[in-house]
Enzyme design. Structure first.
Site, PDB file in Angstrom:
ATOM      1  N   HIS A 167       0.820  -1.217   0.000  1.00  0.00           N
ATOM      2  CA  HIS A 167       0.000   0.000   0.000  1.00  0.00           C
ATOM      3  C   HIS A 167       0.853   1.266   0.000  1.00  0.00           C
ATOM      4  O   HIS A 167       0.362   2.342  -0.323  1.00  0.00           O
ATOM      5  CB  HIS A 167      -0.941  -0.014   1.208  1.00  0.00           C
ATOM      6  CG  HIS A 167      -2.002  -1.064   1.095  1.00  0.00           C
ATOM      7  ND1 HIS A 167      -3.299  -0.778   0.765  1.00  0.00           N
ATOM      8  CD2 HIS A 167      -1.944  -2.411   1.227  1.00  0.00           C
ATOM      9  CE1 HIS A 167      -4.002  -1.912   0.707  1.00  0.00           C
ATOM     10  NE2 HIS A 167      -3.197  -2.914   1.000  1.00  0.00           N
ATOM     11  N   ASP A 379       3.034   9.467  -0.794  1.00  0.00           N
ATOM     12  CA  ASP A 379       1.903   8.645  -0.379  1.00  0.00           C
ATOM     13  C   ASP A 379       1.726   7.525  -1.402  1.00  0.00           C
ATOM     14  O   ASP A 379       1.860   7.771  -2.602  1.00  0.00           O
ATOM     15  CB  ASP A 379       0.619   9.511  -0.373  1.00  0.00           C
ATOM     16  CG  ASP A 379      -0.335   9.131   0.755  1.00  0.00           C
ATOM     17  OD1 ASP A 379      -0.345   7.961   1.147  1.00  0.00           O
ATOM     18  OD2 ASP A 379      -1.083  10.023   1.223  1.00  0.00           O
TER      19      ASP A 379
HETATM   20  C1  GDG Z   1      -2.435   3.582   3.359  1.00  0.00           C
HETATM   21  C2  GDG Z   1      -1.396   4.288   2.454  1.00  0.00           C
HETATM   22  C3  GDG Z   1      -3.025   4.220   0.573  1.00  0.00           C
HETATM   23  C4  GDG Z   1      -9.258   9.389   7.851  1.00  0.00           C
HETATM   24  N1  GDG Z   1      -9.663  10.166   8.877  1.00  0.00           N
HETATM   25  C5  GDG Z   1     -10.902   9.765   9.204  1.00  0.00           C
HETATM   26  C6  GDG Z   1     -11.265   8.716   8.365  1.00  0.00           C
HETATM   27  N2  GDG Z   1     -10.231   8.505   7.546  1.00  0.00           N
HETATM   28  C7  GDG Z   1     -10.185   7.484   6.483  1.00  0.00           C
HETATM   29  C8  GDG Z   1     -10.307   8.146   5.120  1.00  0.00           C
HETATM   30  C9  GDG Z   1      -9.576   7.143   4.228  1.00  0.00           C
HETATM   31  C10 GDG Z   1      -8.522   6.563   5.166  1.00  0.00           C
HETATM   32  O1  GDG Z   1      -8.920   6.854   6.493  1.00  0.00           O
HETATM   33  C11 GDG Z   1      -7.139   7.160   4.922  1.00  0.00           C
HETATM   34  O2  GDG Z   1      -6.638   6.575   3.758  1.00  0.00           O
HETATM   35  P1  GDG Z   1      -5.350   7.160   2.994  1.00  0.00           P
HETATM   36  O3  GDG Z   1      -5.241   6.450   1.701  1.00  0.00           O
HETATM   37  O4  GDG Z   1      -5.512   8.626   2.828  1.00  0.00           O
HETATM   38  O5  GDG Z   1      -4.103   6.946   3.939  1.00  0.00           O
HETATM   39  P2  GDG Z   1      -3.421   5.771   4.871  1.00  0.00           P
HETATM   40  O6  GDG Z   1      -4.217   5.513   6.091  1.00  0.00           O
HETATM   41  O7  GDG Z   1      -2.030   6.249   5.114  1.00  0.00           O
HETATM   42  O8  GDG Z   1      -3.421   4.440   3.961  1.00  0.00           O
HETATM   43  C12 GDG Z   1      -2.095   5.116   1.388  1.00  0.00           C
HETATM   44  C13 GDG Z   1      -3.933   3.405   1.479  1.00  0.00           C
HETATM   45  O9  GDG Z   1      -3.187   2.696   2.480  1.00  0.00           O
HETATM   46  C14 GDG Z   1      -4.725   2.383   0.671  1.00  0.00           C
HETATM   47  O10 GDG Z   1      -3.868   1.599  -0.100  1.00  0.00           O
HETATM   48  O11 GDG Z   1      -3.832   5.046  -0.242  1.00  0.00           O
HETATM   49  O12 GDG Z   1      -1.149   5.716   0.521  1.00  0.00           O
HETATM   50  O13 GDG Z   1      -0.524   5.116   3.235  1.00  0.00           O
HETATM   51  O14 GDG Z   1     -10.434   6.116   3.850  1.00  0.00           O
HETATM   52  O15 GDG Z   1     -11.656   8.316   4.816  1.00  0.00           O
HETATM   53  N3  GDG Z   1     -12.455   8.119   8.431  1.00  0.00           N
HETATM   54  C15 GDG Z   1     -13.337   8.577   9.389  1.00  0.00           C
HETATM   55  N4  GDG Z   1     -13.018   9.567  10.256  1.00  0.00           N
HETATM   56  C16 GDG Z   1     -11.830  10.188  10.204  1.00  0.00           C
HETATM   57  O16 GDG Z   1     -11.576  11.093  11.018  1.00  0.00           O
HETATM   58  N5  GDG Z   1     -14.540   8.016   9.481  1.00  0.00           N
END
Ligand code: GDG
Length: 478
Positions: A167, A379
């Site tokens: 990821h 990212d």
């Molecule tokens: C890893 C990789 C890759 C966030 N704050 C809240 C909340 N979230 C949810 C978002 C989104 C998820 O968390 C964050 O996903 P990201 O992709 O932005 O980042 P990582 O957690 O670092 O994920 C990344 C991912 O894996 C998938 O392969 O894209 O690059 O680092 O879904 O919506 N959800 C709620 N409240 C929050 O305050 N409900």
């Protein structure tokens, strides 16, 4: 134990337990991986193996099992000791691989015992897999914490199909070469039948590391797909950009409660435009750089004072790891300093929320925002960028996206791409976004939404499964 067709192995389970007022509660976990994989388990059934934490408790295991079963799959926790957690999770995973893979070499601590524990805990996962493996399931292992699982499974005689998806980004040779266990880690990766990465850039990086560090492994390339032979096996390396459940997001965002909440937020915030950011508290997400760029925007455009505001959610993450606490202080110092410089009675430039918010609130904020500011320094993909667009059922709003997020490779046509290290460039993009006429916003947003509607998480699963198990890919198609 059922003989589910897919066995997902990841560090986190999709469910977690908490005790509230003496009662054991099971909660769905938040985070990118869970968001992406939950639909697969609902569709296919199967088994999810993941870290159950350091406190083994029969009641908790039963509660997890029951909740998972009522969702159509099985859940098997792997327990680790506190020492293993410190060295494998906080150590090798989050103070070696995470910073290294995001080009933060200064945050790396190459402690020899971390590697030893990484192998040991990956072996523990492999043992649990072997207990429930029926010889037929496809094993789908996830992410940087578990790169050695296939190696450990092969040592235990597993000859089945094992796929891996990373990821995070995969770094360039110059960065990866600094890892003391660089060749061992690559050889462990070659025990997988399929190695999926987020973008073509990541594939190029892994391939160039293999060419330099394992030159004796023959490699062939056909239509951008690489095949690497190693000791009688052949690993396929390919990019599979992860996505979101577009329809589900669009539908949830149009829910009446979300709509009402969006109106309340906009009414409470008064006149003017909302810039929105939501990230885990992680140095890779570029939150301080973003805050400084916003400060720069206000400094340059005094006319915007009182008319725009930034809502920044920072979700606490990995709090036991040294760099993460320092980041919190840095963010809070910047928020205080920008708010101190620009606040006027009745108007505050930054609304800073340091906690996770409920999903409904997140969707309402996606919908209320005029601009989403997604500016990680690096990212793997960044699902927030995709979720923001899926939620914009009104086809409005502007996405400002870091060129160093995996998502930029797909979303560059509709987003405003920025270099997050270039504060003035980000301030310019903010200015452009805030002034963008509605027809131009719609043109860009429609492009993004059309793309995401097609390139959704179901397509991602289908493409991935199509490579490892074509029969299952047909069932993944909806
Ligand atoms: C890893 C990789 C890759 C966030 N704050 C809240 C909340 N979230 C949810 C978002 C989104 C998820 O968390 C964050 O996903 P990201 O992709 O932005 O980042 P990582 O957690 O670092 O994920 C990344 C991912 O894996 C998938 O392969 O894209 O690059 O680092 O879904 O919506 N959800 C709620 N409240 C929050 O305050 N409900």
């Amino acid at each position: 134990m059922s003989d589910g067709q897919v066995m997902v192995v990841s560090n986190r389970l999709p469910l977690s337990t908490t005790v509230e007022f003496g009662t054991l509660k099971v909660k769905r976990s938040s985070g990118g991986l869970v968001t992406a994989l939950e639909p697969i388990l609902k569709d296919h059934g199967g088994i999810w193996i993941g870290n159950g934490g350091t406190q083994e408790d029969k009641k908790m295991v039963r509660a997890l099992e029951e909740e998972a079963r009522s969702n159509g799959f099985e859940c098997v926790p792997v327990f680790v000791t506190e020492e293993e957690d410190r060295n494998f999770y906080e150590g090798f995973s989050n103070q070696v691989l995470w910073p290294l893979f995001h080009d933060f070499i200064g945050e790396c601590r190459f402690e020899p015992q971390y590697w030893e524990y990484y192998r040991r805990v990956n072996g523990k996962f492999a043992e649990v897999v072997m207990r429930v493996y029926n010889g037929k399931q496809v094993l789908w292992v996830h992410d940087y914490q578990l790169m050695h699982v296939a190696g450990s499974l092969r040592e235990r005689g597993c000859d089945g199909r094992i796929a891996f998806f990373l990821h995070t980004p995969f770094p360039s040779y110059d960065v990866f070469a600094k890892l003391p266990w660089r060749r061992d880690l690559l050889l462990a990766l070659l025990q997988y039948d399929l190695i999926g990465l987020q973008t073509e850039r990541d594939v190029r990086n892994l391939v160039s590391c293999l060419r330099r560090l394992v030159p004796e492994a023959p490699m062939t390339t056909e239509h951008g797909v690489h095949h690497v032979a190693w000791h009688g096996r052949k690993a396929v390396i390919q990019d599979f950009p992860i996505s979101i459940d577009f329809e589900e997001f669009a539908q949830a965002a149009s829910n009446l409660a979300v709509e009402e909440r969006m109106r309340t937020i906009l009414a409470r915030m008064g006149m003017g435009q909302v810039i929105f950011g939501v990230d885990r508290q992680d140095y890779t997400k570029g939150i301080p750089h973003r805050l400084r760029a916003y400060g720069e925007l206000l400094r340059r455009n005094p006319g915007m004072i009182g008319k725009v505001k930034l809502v920044q959610i920072v979700v606490p993450s990995r709090q036991n790891i040294p760099g993460y606490e320092a980041l919190k202080s840095r963010i809070e110092h910047l928020v205080a300093s920008i708010n101190g410089e620009f606040t006027q009675p009745g108007w505050v430039p930054i609304h800073y929320i340091h906690r996770a918010i409920p999903r409904e609130e997140l969707l309402a904020l996606y919908r209320a925002a005029h601009v989403a500011l997604v500016t990680p320094l690096k990212d793997g993909m960044n699902l927030v960028a995709k979720e923001f667009c899926a939620s914009r059922i009104d086809d409005r709003g502007v996405l400002i996206l870091s060129e160093f997020a995996g998502a930029a490779a797909e979303m560059y046509r509709g987003a405003l791409l920025v270099n997050p290290f270039d504060l003035e460039g980000v301030a310019d993009a903010l200015d452009q976004a805030l002034q963008m006429p509605v027809p131009q916003q719609q043109e860009r947003m429609r492009k993004l939404r059309r793309f995401l509607k097609h390139a959704n998480v179901h397509r991602w699963v289908q493409d991935f499964m199509g490579e490892i198990e074509p029969a299952m890919a047909a069932r993944a198609h909806r």
